[in-house]
Design a protein around this motif. Structure first.
Motif, PDB file in Angstrom:
ATOM      1  N   SER A   2      -7.910  -2.450   1.650  1.00 29.40           N
ATOM      2  CA  SER A   2      -7.938  -1.114   2.234  1.00 29.40           C
ATOM      3  C   SER A   2      -6.794  -0.947   3.220  1.00 29.40           C
ATOM      4  O   SER A   2      -6.557  -1.801   4.078  1.00 29.40           O
ATOM      5  N   LEU A   3      -6.063   0.161   3.098  1.00 30.38           N
ATOM      6  CA  LEU A   3      -4.893   0.434   3.929  1.00 30.38           C
ATOM      7  C   LEU A   3      -5.241   1.410   5.047  1.00 30.38           C
ATOM      8  O   LEU A   3      -5.786   2.484   4.803  1.00 30.38           O
ATOM      9  N   GLN A  79      -5.592  -3.946   6.045  1.00 29.47           N
ATOM     10  CA  GLN A  79      -4.149  -3.937   6.279  1.00 29.47           C
ATOM     11  C   GLN A  79      -3.816  -2.705   7.115  1.00 29.47           C
ATOM     12  O   GLN A  79      -4.248  -1.595   6.788  1.00 29.47           O
ATOM     13  N   VAL A  80      -3.038  -2.887   8.178  1.00 27.86           N
ATOM     14  CA  VAL A  80      -2.714  -1.785   9.076  1.00 27.86           C
ATOM     15  C   VAL A  80      -1.201  -1.646   9.207  1.00 27.86           C
ATOM     16  O   VAL A  80      -0.503  -2.605   9.559  1.00 27.86           O
ATOM     17  N   VAL A  81      -0.715  -0.447   8.926  1.00 28.60           N
ATOM     18  CA  VAL A  81       0.674  -0.103   9.202  1.00 28.60           C
ATOM     19  C   VAL A  81       0.685   0.790  10.434  1.00 28.60           C
ATOM     20  O   VAL A  81       0.097   1.876  10.435  1.00 28.60           O
ATOM     21  N   LEU A 141       9.207  -3.367   3.232  1.00 27.46           N
ATOM     22  CA  LEU A 141      10.630  -3.403   2.881  1.00 27.46           C
ATOM     23  C   LEU A 141      10.842  -3.084   1.402  1.00 27.46           C
ATOM     24  O   LEU A 141      11.771  -2.351   1.043  1.00 27.46           O
ATOM     25  N   ALA A 142       9.969  -3.626   0.555  1.00 25.36           N
ATOM     26  CA  ALA A 142      10.082  -3.340  -0.879  1.00 25.36           C
ATOM     27  C   ALA A 142       9.802  -1.870  -1.163  1.00 25.36           C
ATOM     28  O   ALA A 142      10.485  -1.245  -1.985  1.00 25.36           O
ATOM     29  N   ALA A 143       8.799  -1.309  -0.481  1.00 30.02           N
ATOM     30  CA  ALA A 143       8.469   0.105  -0.684  1.00 30.02           C
ATOM     31  C   ALA A 143       9.626   0.992  -0.256  1.00 30.02           C
ATOM     32  O   ALA A 143       9.930   2.002  -0.903  1.00 30.02           O
ATOM     33  N   SER A 241       5.266   5.333  -1.163  1.00 31.31           N
ATOM     34  CA  SER A 241       5.758   4.234  -1.992  1.00 31.31           C
ATOM     35  C   SER A 241       4.958   2.963  -1.770  1.00 31.31           C
ATOM     36  O   SER A 241       4.784   2.146  -2.672  1.00 31.31           O
ATOM     37  N   LEU A 242       4.422   2.804  -0.547  1.00 26.09           N
ATOM     38  CA  LEU A 242       3.659   1.597  -0.216  1.00 26.09           C
ATOM     39  C   LEU A 242       2.246   1.611  -0.777  1.00 26.09           C
ATOM     40  O   LEU A 242       1.740   0.577  -1.228  1.00 26.09           O
TER      41      LEU A 242
END
Length: 248
Positions: A2-3, A79-81, A141-143, A241-242
């Motif tokens: 879960s984001l 997961q936390v951005v 970074l990939a996103a 994108s992420l």
């Protein structure tokens, strides 16, 4: 997986989020900054929390970081951005750039900075050698690369007390300490996420040069607002994108 997205200055709501429900979470540490907003963003499930409240009324030193992190963990976020506006110190960190820092130095004070200060049977220490989750950083970074967004990979974030901006002398001190970015919300948010066993990474939006670095100029609030408008649009593209990486 879960984001969760924690939005800072310039991102008090996630434009394009199709809200399915708002959830008020009661925590042992008081009220979070705002209700959690669950929804679908570009076809993917995310949970959003406005760090400063939906009206941007909570200053950095009064954010209830413990309640915010506890609430996200309680509803199942893994997961936390964390998105935040910062000042640039290093040459690569110019206004309107995005950066994914890999280190942090804490200059804050008098903030509740641990979950382990009440009713603990033993003293609890957490490893904080690398404060940001390596895998989540790689995904960010990939996103960004997949979305065609230029980001700076790495850098040291200086977390200052606020709410005032820094003096020119303080920025020079931070530069001597090896800092590349300066913001007011990076700590204790990052260490609380580590204590809560959440994968946590930071997406920094450079809104201005640190005080005294733009020769002959003071920090302009109008410039900060313009730069944040531009930068937060990039953040939304990056999150879009992420998000697919968290499905399944």
């Amino acid at each position: 997986m879960s984001l969760g997205i924690i939005g800072g200055t310039g991102l008090t709501s996630l434009e394009g989020l199709e809200i399915t429900r708002r959830e008020v979470v009661r925590t042992p540490f008081g009220e979070p900054s705002a209700p959690l907003v669950h929804g679908c963003f570009r076809g993917y499930n995310v949970t959003f929390l406005a760090r400063h409240g939906h009206n941007h009324s909570i200053p950095p030193h009064q954010v209830n970081y413990r309640a915010n992190i506890w609430a996200l963990r309680h509803v199942g976020v893994e997961q936390v951005v964390a998105v935040a506006a910062v000042g640039g110190i290093g040459e690569a960190y110019a206004p309107r750039r995005l950066a994914i820092p890999d280190q942090i130095i804490d200059y804050t004070h008098s903030r509740e900075s641990t979950f382990f200060d009440q009713d603990a049977a033993d003293v609890t220490h957490v490893d904080f050698t690398y404060p940001y989750d390596a895998r989540l950083r790689r995904w960010l970074l990939a996103a960004a690369a997949e979305a065609g967004i230029e980001v700076v990979d790495g850098g040291t974030y200086a977390a200052t007390q606020g709410p005032r901006l820094e003096t020119a002398a303080e920025i020079q001190r931070l530069r001597r300490d090896g800092c590349d970015l300066v913001g007011m919300t990076g700590m204790p948010e990052a260490v609380l996420a580590r204590e809560a066993e959440l994968a946590y990474a930071h997406c920094a939006v450079v809104a201005n040069w640190g005080a005294g670095l733009a020769e002959g100029q003071t920090v302009s609030m109008d410039d900060i607002r313009d730069n944040l408008t531009y930068g937060m649009d990039l953040v939304r593209q990056l999150i879009a994108s992420l998000a697919p990486k968290f499905e399944g």
